[in-house]
Design a protein around this motif. Structure first.
Motif, PDB file in Angstrom:
ATOM      1  N   ASN B  53      34.909   7.371   2.691  1.00  0.00           N
ATOM      2  CA  ASN B  53      35.993   6.633   3.491  1.00  0.00           C
ATOM      3  C   ASN B  53      36.838   5.868   2.471  1.00  0.00           C
ATOM      4  N   ASP B  54      38.355   6.049   2.543  1.00  0.00           N
ATOM      5  CA  ASP B  54      39.223   5.537   1.568  1.00  0.00           C
ATOM      6  C   ASP B  54      39.145   3.790   1.547  1.00  0.00           C
ATOM      7  N   PHE B  55      38.335   3.294   2.430  1.00  0.00           N
ATOM      8  CA  PHE B  55      38.128   2.034   2.604  1.00  0.00           C
ATOM      9  C   PHE B  55      37.383   1.531   1.181  1.00  0.00           C
ATOM     10  N   TYR B  56      36.386   2.218   0.810  1.00  0.00           N
ATOM     11  CA  TYR B  56      35.370   1.882  -0.133  1.00  0.00           C
ATOM     12  C   TYR B  56      35.971   2.054  -1.624  1.00  0.00           C
ATOM     13  N   PHE B  57      37.102   2.913  -1.756  1.00  0.00           N
ATOM     14  CA  PHE B  57      37.883   3.122  -2.706  1.00  0.00           C
ATOM     15  C   PHE B  57      38.944   1.931  -3.126  1.00  0.00           C
ATOM     16  N   ARG B  58      39.411   1.296  -1.838  1.00  0.00           N
ATOM     17  CA  ARG B  58      40.424   0.580  -1.814  1.00  0.00           C
ATOM     18  C   ARG B  58      40.025  -0.900  -1.744  1.00  0.00           C
ATOM     19  N   TYR B  59      39.268  -1.281  -1.081  1.00  0.00           N
ATOM     20  CA  TYR B  59      39.003  -2.712  -0.278  1.00  0.00           C
ATOM     21  C   TYR B  59      38.935  -3.643  -1.693  1.00  0.00           C
ATOM     22  N   PRO B  60      38.184  -3.544  -2.379  1.00  0.00           N
ATOM     23  CA  PRO B  60      37.832  -4.587  -3.459  1.00  0.00           C
ATOM     24  C   PRO B  60      39.320  -4.854  -3.994  1.00  0.00           C
ATOM     25  N   SER B  61      40.175  -3.839  -4.427  1.00  0.00           N
ATOM     26  CA  SER B  61      41.293  -4.237  -5.012  1.00  0.00           C
ATOM     27  C   SER B  61      42.379  -4.778  -3.913  1.00  0.00           C
ATOM     28  N   PHE B  62      42.164  -4.247  -2.616  1.00  0.00           N
ATOM     29  CA  PHE B  62      43.064  -4.940  -1.723  1.00  0.00           C
ATOM     30  C   PHE B  62      42.972  -6.655  -1.603  1.00  0.00           C
ATOM     31  N   GLN B  63      41.509  -6.815  -1.682  1.00  0.00           N
ATOM     32  CA  GLN B  63      41.295  -8.255  -1.313  1.00  0.00           C
ATOM     33  C   GLN B  63      41.906  -9.013  -2.568  1.00  0.00           C
ATOM     34  N   ASP B  64      41.650  -8.437  -4.083  1.00  0.00           N
ATOM     35  CA  ASP B  64      42.504  -9.127  -4.868  1.00  0.00           C
ATOM     36  C   ASP B  64      43.912  -9.192  -4.723  1.00  0.00           C
ATOM     37  N   VAL B  65      44.354  -8.222  -4.438  1.00  0.00           N
ATOM     38  CA  VAL B  65      45.887  -8.363  -4.148  1.00  0.00           C
ATOM     39  C   VAL B  65      46.196  -9.348  -3.145  1.00  0.00           C
ATOM     40  N   HIS B  66      45.471  -9.462  -2.105  1.00  0.00           N
ATOM     41  CA  HIS B  66      45.667 -10.463  -1.034  1.00  0.00           C
ATOM     42  C   HIS B  66      45.258 -11.803  -1.674  1.00  0.00           C
ATOM     43  N   VAL B  67      44.468 -12.146  -2.406  1.00  0.00           N
ATOM     44  CA  VAL B  67      44.595 -13.506  -3.030  1.00  0.00           C
ATOM     45  C   VAL B  67      45.662 -13.480  -3.935  1.00  0.00           C
ATOM     46  N   MET B  68      45.898 -12.663  -4.776  1.00  0.00           N
ATOM     47  CA  MET B  68      47.327 -12.865  -5.313  1.00  0.00           C
ATOM     48  C   MET B  68      48.491 -13.301  -4.707  1.00  0.00           C
ATOM     49  N   ILE B  69      48.833 -12.814  -3.468  1.00  0.00           N
ATOM     50  CA  ILE B  69      49.797 -13.241  -2.663  1.00  0.00           C
ATOM     51  C   ILE B  69      49.715 -14.493  -2.019  1.00  0.00           C
ATOM     52  N   PHE B  70      48.444 -14.827  -1.664  1.00  0.00           N
ATOM     53  CA  PHE B  70      48.250 -15.888  -0.877  1.00  0.00           C
ATOM     54  C   PHE B  70      48.136 -17.218  -1.793  1.00  0.00           C
ATOM     55  N   VAL B  71      47.027 -17.081  -2.729  1.00  0.00           N
ATOM     56  CA  VAL B  71      46.692 -18.237  -3.688  1.00  0.00           C
ATOM     57  C   VAL B  71      47.588 -17.897  -4.952  1.00  0.00           C
ATOM     58  N   GLY B  72      47.705 -16.827  -5.228  1.00  0.00           N
ATOM     59  CA  GLY B  72      48.286 -16.545  -6.736  1.00  0.00           C
ATOM     60  C   GLY B  72      49.699 -16.975  -6.661  1.00  0.00           C
ATOM     61  N   PHE B  73      50.541 -16.553  -5.928  1.00  0.00           N
ATOM     62  CA  PHE B  73      52.071 -16.830  -5.697  1.00  0.00           C
ATOM     63  C   PHE B  73      52.193 -18.341  -5.081  1.00  0.00           C
ATOM     64  N   GLY B  74      51.324 -18.283  -4.146  1.00  0.00           N
ATOM     65  CA  GLY B  74      51.222 -19.696  -3.363  1.00  0.00           C
ATOM     66  C   GLY B  74      50.992 -21.035  -4.213  1.00  0.00           C
ATOM     67  N   PHE B  75      49.930 -20.936  -5.125  1.00  0.00           N
ATOM     68  CA  PHE B  75      49.682 -22.126  -5.850  1.00  0.00           C
ATOM     69  C   PHE B  75      50.407 -22.039  -7.248  1.00  0.00           C
ATOM     70  N   LEU B  76      50.996 -21.122  -7.645  1.00  0.00           N
ATOM     71  CA  LEU B  76      51.676 -20.992  -8.756  1.00  0.00           C
ATOM     72  C   LEU B  76      53.129 -21.813  -8.694  1.00  0.00           C
ATOM     73  N   MET B  77      53.281 -21.604  -7.109  1.00  0.00           N
ATOM     74  CA  MET B  77      54.559 -22.733  -6.917  1.00  0.00           C
ATOM     75  C   MET B  77      54.281 -24.123  -6.106  1.00  0.00           C
ATOM     76  N   THR B  78      53.203 -24.434  -6.570  1.00  0.00           N
ATOM     77  CA  THR B  78      52.978 -25.925  -6.292  1.00  0.00           C
ATOM     78  C   THR B  78      53.092 -26.839  -7.435  1.00  0.00           C
ATOM     79  N   PHE B  79      53.975 -26.399  -8.495  1.00  0.00           N
ATOM     80  CA  PHE B  79      53.971 -27.071  -9.697  1.00  0.00           C
ATOM     81  C   PHE B  79      54.656 -28.248  -9.541  1.00  0.00           C
TER      82      PHE B  79
END
Lengths: 464, 464, 464
Positions: B53-79
Motif C-alpha cells: 500500500n502506498d501508505f507505507y512508502f509515503r507516511y514517514p515522509s508525510f509526517q516529516d512534511v507535516h512537522v515542517m509546515i506546522f512546527v517548522g514554518f510556525g516556530f521559524l516565525m516566532t523570532f
C-alpha cells in the motif's frame, strides 16, 4: 511515617524493583522480535522478506505516539508560569512508570499464554502501553499543580490498572472491536477519572495560589510546542494499531481532515468569546485538538472525508464553548477544579466520539465495506459472526458508558486514597509552584549586564 | 460593514461550511484507502502483502512534511519579540484552512474522475495539500506582523488557487515532470507572491513599530526550533512524492549533503559580514535552509553527491549575502518590506533551483540513468515519448518563469484586494504586536518573589 | 597570523571546498540509490517490489537519529543562561561539517571499492555519518562555553578521524560485530575524548565566569526539549543499523524498557541527593538518558526484557550519583572541568554498556538464538565461523578498551593542538557567554509597556 521528601525515592525504588521481578517472571519477546521465533515464523508463514515484520507497519506510528506522550502531553502542561518543570518533568516520570506497568496489566488481560504463563510483547504492545499511560496523563491535566509526585504515581498505578480492566470489558467482553484511537477507553475514561479525582480533592482556598495559576508569554509558547506535536501526530495516534493497509491509510486521512476543520471553528469561537474579538491561547492550544479525540473510535470506519470534517467542525465549537463557559461553571457550581480543562478536551469529545462511533457502526453496510472488509474491520468472525451491525452499534454505545462509569467510580475511590495526609501535597498557597519539588535556578534578572566586558576581548592569548 | 473583530469568526465559519459542502460533493477515498477498493486493488494487481500500500512508502515522509509546515514554518516565525503568538498561531490557522482548500483545488485539476465527477484522495494527496499550503506560508513570511488574520485567510485562499493553476500548467501542460520538492511551484511562486503583496502593501511609516521589529534572546531560540526541524526534515520534503525505490533514496542523499554544505558557507559569510566576526542568528536560522529550497527540483536527478554539495555551497553564500545586503536594499530602494527575508530564503534559491534543474535535466543521458530509469524519472512515455533531454531542460526553465510570473502578477492583484479598508489590519505603530489580536498573559516580571514562602512548607497535612 | 574573527570563515570555506573536491573524487551513489543500479539490482536479486529497497527499512530510524543529533544534542546544550546560541548553533555547525567528513573517513575504511577507487553511499552511510558526528558532539559537551568555534571544528576534524580508525579496529579487526548503538565506538570514545581535551585545557581561573555557569528557568525548559527528543528516539538510535526484521524489532523493545526504568531511579536518587528531597533538572535532563547509552551494544542481543530493565535501573543510579559526587570530585581533584557532565552520561555508561555486551555475548547460546540467528546476529561466518561465544565476549571487552584508549590518547593530543594561541578562545572571565561570538538581541526588559497603545486601535482605516 512516610516523610514528604523521602516518599518519592522510596516509591520509585520499590515499584521499579517490583517491575524487574514481574518482568522477569512474565515478559518475553513475541515471535516477531525473538531471534529464533522470527526465523521460525517466516518459515511457517512462508514469508520471504523481513519487511513483513509487523515492526515496519507500526514503528513510524509508534514513534509519533511516543512523541505525543512525552513531548506532546509534557509540553502542553508547561503553560503555567511557574509549574513548567512539574508539567513536563512529572509527566516524564509517570509515563515512564506507567508504560512498564501497562505492559504487565494489558499483558495479563490480553496476551497471557495459558500454557507457558508468559506474556509476549512486540511493537504493538509498546504502542498499547503508551496509550494506556495516556489515560493517566489526561487525569494529570485536571490535577496539575495541586498534587505531589507521589500522588501522581498512585494516580498512575490505579489509572493503568483500571484502564486495563475497562479495556478488557469493552474490547473483549463487549467486543467493541473498533476503538483504535481510544475515544472511549483512553479519553473518556481518562477524562472522567481525572475529573472525579479532582472533585474529591477540591480545595476551597485554592485562590491563595491564584497569582501563579496562569501563563506568561514564553510559557504559552512552550505549551504550543506540545499542542502542535499532539495535533500533527494525532493521525498516527488513531492509526497506530488499526488494520494494516487500507485501515491505517483511511484512519490517517479522516483524522487529518477532522483536525484541520477543528482549527477553524476553534479560532472562530475563541474570537467571538472575547471582547474586541481577541484570540485566547488556551483555546488554540487545547480545543483545536478535540477533533483528534473525537475521531478515536470512528476514524477507521468509512465515515467519509466530509463526515470527518463535520465531526471536526462540531468539536471545535463544543470544546471552545467548554473552555469559555463550562469550566468556570464546573468550578463555581460543582466544586470541580480542572487546571487544564480536560473536561473540554478529553471527557466530552471522547464521549461524543464514542457515540459517533456507535452511530457509524450501526450504519455500516456490506455495500460500502465489501464482505471481507466488513468482517475484517469489525472483527465479526468466530462467535461474533452473526452479530448485526445495529447490535454492534449498541455495544459500541454501551462501551462508552462503561468507560464513563470506570472513570467516575475509579476516580472517586482513588481521590479518597489521595486524601490520606501522607503524600506530601502542596499547601493551598503553594500550588502551581515548582519551588515545592524542584531546585530552581536563580532568576533571570540576576544575569549581570554585558557592557562591562567590552574591554576583555575574546582571546586572552591575543593580548600577549 | 465587516467589523474588525467579527470578521475572523465569520470568515472561518463560512469558509469551513463551504468546505463541508464541497467535500461532500467531491471528495472520496482512493482505491488504496477505501476498504472495499483496497481488497479489489490487491486482487486485480496480484498483490499479496498490505505493505505494498502506498501508505507505507509515503507516511514517514508525510509526517516529516507535516512537522515542517506546522512546527517548522510556525516556530521559524516566532523570532519577533512580541509577535510569537501571531507567528505560530496564524501559521496554524492558515495551514489548516489551506490544506482543505488545496485538496479540492489540486483534485479538480489533477484527479477529477470525468465519469463519476469525484476526486479520490490518498496519502500522496495529503502531502501535496501540505506542499500547496507552503506557498502561502512562505508569503506570510514577508507579511509577518503587518496584516490581520482575515487578510491572511485571503492570501491563502488566492495563494492556494493560484498554486493549483500554476502547478497544472507547469506539471501537466509543460510536463515539467520533476519538481518533487517544489523549487519552482512552491518556493519560487510562494516567494514572489509574498514579495509582490508586500510591495503593494508598503507602509512608509512602519518605523513607528520599529521597537518591536526584532528578536529577544529566547524568541531566537524558539525560532531555532523551527529552523532545525525544517533543516532536518528537508530530505523528507524533497523526497516525499518522488518515485518509489531509488528515487526517494537518492533524493534524500542529495538534499542531506546539500544542506550540510550550506551550513558551513552560511556561518562563514555571516561571520565575515559583521564587525568583529560575530555570527547573526537570522542568517543561521534562515540561510542554512536555502540549499533545501534550491534542491527541490534537482534532488531526484542523478546530480551526484558532489553536485549537491556545490549547490549547497553556493546557496549558503547567496542567501546570507541576501540577508546582509539585498533585503536592506529592497526596503530602501524598492519600497519592499520583507519581514522574514523570504527573498533570500525562498524566491532566489527557488529560482536558482529551477534553473539548476533545467541544466541537469538537459544533461541527462541514458548512460547514467539506464533506459527504463530515464523514462521513469522524467515520465517520458505516452505523448512525451519522443521529447529530447535538451527540450525537457528548456521546458524546465520555462516552468520556472511561469512560477515567477504567477507569483508576481497574482501577488499584485491580491495585494490590491488586501488594501480595501475592511480587513482589520494593524495601524503603523501597532505592527509586530500580538496585543492587536491576542489576549496576552500578564508580564513575566509580575511573578512575585518566592522568598516569602519558605515558612509555608510543602504538605499542609504535616503541620497537623 | 589568523585573527580570531577571520579564522572561522577561512576554516569553513577551505574545509568545505576540500569536501567538494574529495566528494567529487570519491563519493558515488550505491546500487540502491543509483537509478540504473537499482533497476539492475532488482533484476539480479529477483526483487519485484521497491519496498525491498533498504531505504524503507532505515529511513524512519534515520530521521529520528537526525533529530537526536541536531535537536537532541543541540537543545540539551542550551541549558546555560547565556550560552544557548552557542550550544545549539555550534552543535549545528560542527555536525554539518562532521557528517561530510565522516562519509569520507568511514567510506575509506569500510566501503572503498578497490577496483573503481570509489566509495558508494546509501541510507545506512548517512546514519553512520550521523553516528560518527555524535562522538564529537559528546566531546563538545565537556567543552561547552570554553572554546571557540574554530577549536570546535578542529575537535570535530580529529574526532571524526579518530572515530573512523577506532571503529575500523573494533568492528573489522576485532570483529566486534555488535555495537549497533555505539556504546563503545560512540559514547565511550566520545566521552573520554572530550574529557581528555578538557583536562588539557584546564582553566584555573574559570570561576571568573561562574556567574554565567548555570541555568535560568526557561533555558532549562529548552534543554528539556533536547533531553526528551534524545530519550524518545534512543530506540531508533540503537536500532537504526541493526539487522532487518527481529533484530531491529528487539533492539527497540530493549532500549525502550531500559530507558523507562532509568527514569525512575534517576528521580529517586536526584530527590535523595538534595536537602528537602527536591529534584534537580540537571539529573532529569541527563541521567535519564544513561540507559540508552548503556544499551548501545547489547540492545540487539537476546538480553531479555527484564535484563534491559536491570541495566536501566543501575544506570539511573550510577549516572545520577556521578552528577552529585563524581563531577565535583573530578573538577576539584583531577582539574577536569566537564560542563555538561559527559563523564556521567556518556563515558561511564558507555564503558559499562561495552562490558555488559561482552558478558551477554559470552553467554549467547544456540538454544536461545537458533543456529541461523546466532550466525546472523554475531556475523560469525567466513573466517570467523569457528569463533566461540566466550571468545567473542573477550573481543567485545577488548573493543571497549580500544575505545577508551583512543579517546584518552587522541583527546590529549588534540587538547595540546587546541592550546596554540591561535584559535580565538574566550578569556577566563568571558566563558559561557554568547556575547563572545554572536550578535545578541537587545534585552527583554527593553520591550516598552503596552498600555499606551490602547488609544491606537487595530485598523487604521476604521478611523476614517
Amino acid at each position: 511515617i512516610l516523610r514528604s521528601h523521602t516518599g518519592l525515592p522510596a516509591v520509585c525504588f520499590v515499584w521499579q524493583i517490583a517491575m524487574v521481578i514481574l518482568f522477569g517472571v512474565f515478559i518475553r519477546y513475541d515471535e516477531e522480535s525473538d531471534e529464533k521465533g522470527w526465523h521460525e515464523f517466516k518459515r511457517s508463514h512462508n514469508i520471504t522478506s523481513n519487511i513483513e515484520n509487523d515492526f515496519y507497519f507500526r514503528y513510524p506510528s509508534f514513534q509519533d505516539v511516543h512523541v505525543m506522550i512525552f513531548v506532546g502531553f509534557g509540553f502542553l502542561m508547561t503553560f503555567l508560569k511557574r509549574y513548567s518543570f512539574g508539567g513536563v518533568g512529572f509527566n516524564f516520570l509517570i509515563a515512564a512508570f506507567g508504560l512498564q506497568w501497562a505492559l504487565l496489566m494489558q499483558g495479563w488481560f490480553h496476551s497471557l499464554d495459558p500454557v507457558t504463563g508468559k506474556i509476549t510483547i512486540g511493537i504493538e504492545s509498546l504502542i498499547n502501553a503508551d496509550f494506556c499511560c495516556a489515560g493517566s496523563l489526561i487525569a494529570y491535566g485536571a490535577l496539575l499543580g495541586k498534587v505531589s509526585p507521589v500522588q501522581l504515581m498512585i494516580v498512575t498505578l490505579f489509572g493503568v490498572t483500571l484502564f486495563a480492566v475497562e479495556e478488557y470489558i469493552i474490547l473483549d467482553l463487549l467486543h467493541v472491536s473498533l476503538d483504535a484511537g481510544g475515544s472511549m477507553v483512553i479519553h473518556t475514561f481518562g477524562g472522567y477519572y481525572g475529573l472525579a479525582i479532582s472533585w474529591v480533592l477540591y480545595r476551597p482556598n485554592l485562590n491563595l495560589s491564584k497569582r501563579l495559576n496562569g501563563s506568561v508569554y514564553h510559557s504559552d509558547l512552550f505549551a504550543m510546542i506540545g499542542a502542535l506535536f499532539l495535533w500533527m501526530f494525532w493521525p498516527s495516534f488513531n492509526s497506530a494499531i488499526t488494520n494494516h493497509g487500507a485501515g491505517q491509510h483511511r484512519t490517517v486521512i479522516n483524522t487529518y481532515l477532522s483536525l484541520a476543520a477543528c482549527v477553524l471553528t476553534t479560532f472562530a469561537i475563541s474570537s467571538m468569546g472575547q471582547k474586541k474579538g481577541k484570540l485566547d491561547m488556551v483555546h488554540i492550544q487545547n480545543a483545536s485538538l478535540a477533533a483528534g479525540v473525537a475521531m478515536g473510535t470512528s476514524a477507521e470506519f468509512m465515515i467519509t472525508p466530509y463526515g470527518s470534517i463535520i465531526v471536526g467542525f462540531c468539536c471545535g465549537i463544543i470544546s471552545t464553548f467548554g473552555y469559555l463557559y463550562v469550566t468556570p461553571f464546573l468550578e463555581k457550581r460543582l466544586k470541580l477544579q480542572d487546571t487544564c480543562g480536560i473536561h473540554n478536551l478529553h471527557a466530552v469529545p471522547g464521549m461524543l466520539g464514542g457515540f459517533v462511533g456507535a452511530i457509524v457502526a450501526a450504519a455500516a453496510t456490506e455495500e460500502v465495506y465489501g464482505k471481507e472488509g466488513l468482517v475484517e474491520t469489525f472483527g465479526l468472525s468466530g462467535k461474533f459472526e452473526n452479530r448485526s451491525m445495529s447490535t454492534q452499534g449498541a455495544y459500541q454505545a454501551a462501551g462508552t458508558c462503561v468507560a464513563i462509569a470506570f472513570g467516575l467510580v475509579g476516580g472517586v475511590c482513588v481521590g479518597f486514597i489521595l486524601r490520606f495526609p501522607l503524600w506530601g501535597d502542596p499547601a493551598d498557597d503553594f500550588c502551581f509552584d515548582d519551588e515545592a519539588y524542584w531546585e530552581l535556578p536563580e532568576d533571570e534578572e540576576t544575569i549581570p549586564p554585558v557592557l562591562e566586558y567590552n574591554n576583555h576581548m575574546i582571546n586572552k592569548h591575543q593580548d600577549t
